[in-house]
Design a protein around this motif. Structure first.
Motif, PDB file in Angstrom:
ATOM      1  N   ARG A  13       2.700  -2.360  -2.325  1.00 10.14           N
ATOM      2  CA  ARG A  13       3.331  -3.649  -2.631  1.00 10.14           C
ATOM      3  C   ARG A  13       3.384  -4.478  -1.357  1.00 10.14           C
ATOM      4  O   ARG A  13       3.802  -3.998  -0.317  1.00 10.14           O
ATOM      5  N   ARG A  14       2.923  -5.709  -1.476  1.00 12.65           N
ATOM      6  CA  ARG A  14       2.992  -6.673  -0.375  1.00 12.65           C
ATOM      7  C   ARG A  14       3.801  -7.881  -0.835  1.00 12.65           C
ATOM      8  O   ARG A  14       3.974  -8.101  -2.024  1.00 12.65           O
ATOM      9  N   ASP A  16       4.662 -11.542  -2.059  1.00 12.31           N
ATOM     10  CA  ASP A  16       3.922 -12.376  -3.014  1.00 12.31           C
ATOM     11  C   ASP A  16       2.978 -13.356  -2.346  1.00 12.31           C
ATOM     12  O   ASP A  16       1.953 -13.717  -2.917  1.00 12.31           O
ATOM     13  N   ASP A  17       3.303 -13.807  -1.150  1.00 14.59           N
ATOM     14  CA  ASP A  17       2.469 -14.811  -0.482  1.00 14.59           C
ATOM     15  C   ASP A  17       1.342 -14.197   0.362  1.00 14.59           C
ATOM     16  O   ASP A  17       0.589 -14.919   1.011  1.00 14.59           O
ATOM     17  N   ASN A  18       1.194 -12.877   0.349  1.00 10.32           N
ATOM     18  CA  ASN A  18       0.128 -12.238   1.121  1.00 10.32           C
ATOM     19  C   ASN A  18      -1.222 -12.523   0.455  1.00 10.32           C
ATOM     20  O   ASN A  18      -1.388 -12.280  -0.736  1.00 10.32           O
ATOM     21  N   PRO A  19      -2.195 -13.048   1.191  1.00  7.98           N
ATOM     22  CA  PRO A  19      -3.482 -13.412   0.591  1.00  7.98           C
ATOM     23  C   PRO A  19      -4.279 -12.213   0.057  1.00  7.98           C
ATOM     24  O   PRO A  19      -5.118 -12.390  -0.829  1.00  7.98           O
ATOM     25  N   ALA A  24       0.344  -3.194  -6.857  1.00  9.82           N
ATOM     26  CA  ALA A  24       1.611  -3.140  -7.587  1.00  9.82           C
ATOM     27  C   ALA A  24       1.825  -4.419  -8.402  1.00  9.82           C
ATOM     28  O   ALA A  24       2.271  -4.363  -9.547  1.00  9.82           O
ATOM     29  N   ALA A  25       1.482  -5.554  -7.837  1.00  9.58           N
ATOM     30  CA  ALA A  25       1.640  -6.825  -8.547  1.00  9.58           C
ATOM     31  C   ALA A  25       0.675  -6.949  -9.723  1.00  9.58           C
ATOM     32  O   ALA A  25       0.878  -7.777 -10.608  1.00  9.58           O
ATOM     33  N   LYS A  26      -0.366  -6.115  -9.731  1.00 13.94           N
ATOM     34  CA  LYS A  26      -1.363  -6.141 -10.806  1.00 13.94           C
ATOM     35  C   LYS A  26      -1.097  -5.070 -11.858  1.00 13.94           C
ATOM     36  O   LYS A  26      -1.906  -4.857 -12.742  1.00 13.94           O
ATOM     37  N   GLY A  27       0.036  -4.377 -11.739  1.00  8.61           N
ATOM     38  CA  GLY A  27       0.431  -3.413 -12.769  1.00  8.61           C
ATOM     39  C   GLY A  27       0.126  -1.961 -12.470  1.00  8.61           C
ATOM     40  O   GLY A  27       0.111  -1.133 -13.378  1.00  8.61           O
ATOM     41  N   SER A  54      -0.386   6.438  -4.295  1.00  4.46           N
ATOM     42  CA  SER A  54      -0.991   6.250  -2.984  1.00  4.46           C
ATOM     43  C   SER A  54      -0.544   4.910  -2.423  1.00  4.46           C
ATOM     44  O   SER A  54      -0.252   3.979  -3.174  1.00  4.46           O
ATOM     45  N   SER A  55      -0.531   4.834  -1.117  1.00  2.00           N
ATOM     46  CA  SER A  55      -0.372   3.525  -0.493  1.00  2.00           C
ATOM     47  C   SER A  55      -1.743   2.852  -0.530  1.00  2.00           C
ATOM     48  O   SER A  55      -2.635   3.293  -1.241  1.00  2.00           O
ATOM     49  N   CYS A  56      -1.946   1.830   0.243  1.00  2.19           N
ATOM     50  CA  CYS A  56      -3.157   1.030   0.181  1.00  2.19           C
ATOM     51  C   CYS A  56      -4.427   1.877   0.349  1.00  2.19           C
ATOM     52  O   CYS A  56      -4.526   2.698   1.257  1.00  2.19           O
ATOM     53  N   LEU A  57      -5.381   1.656  -0.534  1.00  2.00           N
ATOM     54  CA  LEU A  57      -6.678   2.336  -0.493  1.00  2.00           C
ATOM     55  C   LEU A  57      -7.777   1.411   0.033  1.00  2.00           C
ATOM     56  O   LEU A  57      -8.955   1.717  -0.089  1.00  2.00           O
TER      57      LEU A  57
END
Length: 109
Positions: A13-14, A16-19, A24-27, A54-57
Motif C-alpha cells: 500500500r502506498r 493515494d498520490d503516489n504515481p 492494495a488500491a487495486k483490490g 507479499s510486499s512490493c514485487l
C-alpha cells in the motif's frame, strides 16, 4: 510439509498520490482472501498451494500481481473474477495464459 506451489500476492500500500500506485488500491487484499478460500474449498491448501502476502514485487504497473513459485512467473492485472481460473490452473498444472505477464509487460517501475 512443502506445498507444490506458493502464490505470493502483493498487498503493498502506498499513499493515494503516489504515481506508481499500489496493488492494495487495486483490490489485492480481496484477491488474497479469495485465493485462500478457493484453495481451501477445493482441498488444495494442505499440499497443492499456499497463498502468502507479499510486499512490493516491483510489478506496480501490472497489479494486482501474483508471483507463482517455484515456477517463477507473474500473473498480472488479477481480479476477483480470475481466482477460479487461477485455481483451475493449479489443479491442471497449467498457467492462465491470459494473466501471465510477458517480458514485454513494463511492470518494472
Amino acid at each position: 510439509m512443502q506445498r507444490q506451489r506458493y502464490l505470493f500476492v502483493c498487498i503493498n500500500r502506498r499513499p493515494d498520490d503516489n504515481p506508481k500506485g499500489c496493488c492494495a488500491a487495486k483490490g489485492s487484499e480481496e484477491v488474497y482472501k479469495a485465493l485462500k478460500a478457493e484453495l481451501a474449498a477445493r482441498g488444495l491448501a494442505k499440499l497443492g498451494a499456499r497463498v502468502c502476502t507479499s510486499s512490493c514485487l516491483d510489478q506496480c504497473a501490472t497489479g494486482v500481481t501474483v508471483l507463482v513459485e517455484p515456477d517463477h512467473f507473474f500473473y498480472g492485472r488479477v481480479a476477483l473474477a480470475d481466482v477460479p481460473e487461477i485455481v483451475d490452473a493449479i489443479v491442471s498444472g497449467q498457467r492462465c495464459r491470459t494473466l501471465v505477464l510477458s517480458p514485454d509487460d513494463s511492470g518494472q517501475t
